[in-house]
Design an enzyme around this catalytic site. Structure first.
Site, PDB file in Angstrom:
ATOM      1  N   HIS A  67     -13.142  54.209 125.580  1.00 32.91           N
ATOM      2  CA  HIS A  67     -13.281  52.788 125.936  1.00 32.91           C
ATOM      3  C   HIS A  67     -12.561  52.521 127.244  1.00 32.91           C
ATOM      4  O   HIS A  67     -11.729  53.312 127.688  1.00 32.91           O
ATOM      5  CB  HIS A  67     -12.672  51.917 124.832  1.00 32.91           C
ATOM      6  CG  HIS A  67     -11.198  52.099 124.719  1.00 32.91           C
ATOM      7  ND1 HIS A  67     -10.635  53.100 123.959  1.00 32.91           N
ATOM      8  CD2 HIS A  67     -10.155  51.453 125.300  1.00 32.91           C
ATOM      9  CE1 HIS A  67      -9.327  53.056 124.067  1.00 32.91           C
ATOM     10  NE2 HIS A  67      -8.994  52.057 124.890  1.00 32.91           N
ATOM     11  N   THR A  69     -10.132  49.711 128.491  1.00 34.71           N
ATOM     12  CA  THR A  69      -9.338  48.539 128.091  1.00 34.71           C
ATOM     13  C   THR A  69      -9.417  47.464 129.177  1.00 34.71           C
ATOM     14  O   THR A  69      -9.259  47.768 130.357  1.00 34.71           O
ATOM     15  CB  THR A  69      -7.857  48.934 127.900  1.00 34.71           C
ATOM     16  OG1 THR A  69      -7.777  50.011 126.961  1.00 34.71           O
ATOM     17  CG2 THR A  69      -7.022  47.759 127.409  1.00 34.71           C
ATOM     18  N   HIS A 146     -10.432  52.105 133.860  1.00 34.40           N
ATOM     19  CA  HIS A 146     -10.595  53.538 133.588  1.00 34.40           C
ATOM     20  C   HIS A 146     -10.893  53.767 132.118  1.00 34.40           C
ATOM     21  O   HIS A 146     -10.707  52.849 131.291  1.00 34.40           O
ATOM     22  CB  HIS A 146      -9.295  54.260 133.933  1.00 34.40           C
ATOM     23  CG  HIS A 146      -8.189  53.886 132.983  1.00 34.40           C
ATOM     24  ND1 HIS A 146      -7.480  52.703 133.107  1.00 34.40           N
ATOM     25  CD2 HIS A 146      -7.746  54.489 131.861  1.00 34.40           C
ATOM     26  CE1 HIS A 146      -6.627  52.613 132.110  1.00 34.40           C
ATOM     27  NE2 HIS A 146      -6.772  53.680 131.331  1.00 34.40           N
ATOM     28  N   THR A 148      -9.523  56.491 129.344  1.00 33.60           N
ATOM     29  CA  THR A 148      -8.608  57.610 129.066  1.00 33.60           C
ATOM     30  C   THR A 148      -9.365  58.702 128.322  1.00 33.60           C
ATOM     31  O   THR A 148      -9.980  58.447 127.288  1.00 33.60           O
ATOM     32  CB  THR A 148      -7.420  57.136 128.196  1.00 33.60           C
ATOM     33  OG1 THR A 148      -6.666  56.173 128.930  1.00 33.60           O
ATOM     34  CG2 THR A 148      -6.503  58.301 127.834  1.00 33.60           C
TER      35      THR A 148
END
Ligand code: A2P
Length: 215
Positions: A67, A69, A146, A148
């Site tokens: 995902h 965030t 971004h 992760t």
């Protein structure tokens, strides 16, 4: 009370379609495998671990569902969490589908991640102080965005966005980095201190749902 504590999520974000998650994980794994074998990587290995050898595929631990965030709320304990949840754009777009563009992969001694290039519409969901909070007040809005992909042992995922901002700050200050080679996936640049960036020739487009995670 306890109910109130549950009214805000751990975080809001875009959740990648699961079939694309597999594709992104595979692409990242292939990249790590290739990076591991490059002479240039071996040459700079000392910056990375201080050890003579590293298996990048084992070095990073995967972290849950992929995902991007937008706002870390920590169930309401994070600053600005309530205000974010009440933003009209957040309410309007909650549960909506978006197309995220993953434009680069990056690797540091701490994290591996994918840069997300947000559109104007997607920036409506981006907190105004996300970059400032990360200690980069002069960075353009959305630069921290971004996904992760993995963290080194003992490293928290919040580090991934900080690592990305560090690389983008170098670029902004005019550091070109060291162009290592043109790979099939794109151009690989080294920014020193174990920081690698692969700009994707073809960004990975991923359908993603804007939603929240309670954990
Ligand atoms: P990221 O968005 O880089 O992946 P955790 O598991 O540590 O509670 O984190 C849950 C999610 O919230 C992760 O996706 C993580 O990082 C993100 N996150 C955690 N702490 C913060 C923070 N202080 N600011 C922004 N995002 C955070």
């Amino acid at each position: 009370g306890q109910l109130e504590e549950m009214s805000l999520p751990l975080y809001f974000g875009w959740f990648l379609l699961s079939s694309i998650q597999d594709k992104v994980r595979c692409t990242a794994m292939d990249f790590l495998k290739t990076l591991d074998t490059l002479e240039a990587f071996k040459k700079h290995l000392i910056d990375f671990t201080g050890k003579a050898e590293v298996d990048l595929e084992e070095y990073f631990e995967a972290k849950g569902t992929l995902h991007c965030t937008t706002k870390f709320c920590d169930y309401g304990k994070a600053e600005g969490a309530k205000e974010y949840a009440e933003k009209p754009a957040v309410k309007d777009f909650y549960g909506s589908a978006f197309e995220l563009s993953l434009s680069a992969l990056f690797v540091t001694p701490r994290t591996v991640g994918a840069r997300v290039s947000l559109t104007e519409e997607q920036l409506l969901l981006w907190p105004a102080d996300a970059e400032k909070e990360a200690g980069s007040p002069s960075m353009p809005l959305g630069n921290r965005a971004h996904v992760t992909l993995g963290c080194a042992e003992g490293v928290e995922p919040v580090q991934t966005g900080l690592d990305l901002l560090e690389i983008l700050a170098l670029q902004q200050e005019g550091h070109q980095g060291e162009l290592i080679e043109e790979m099939e996936l794109g151009s690989l640049t080294y920014y020193g201190e174990g920081r690698w960036l692969l700009s994707l020739r073809e960004p990975i487009c991923s359908p993603a749902c804007f939603s929240s995670f309670y954990g």
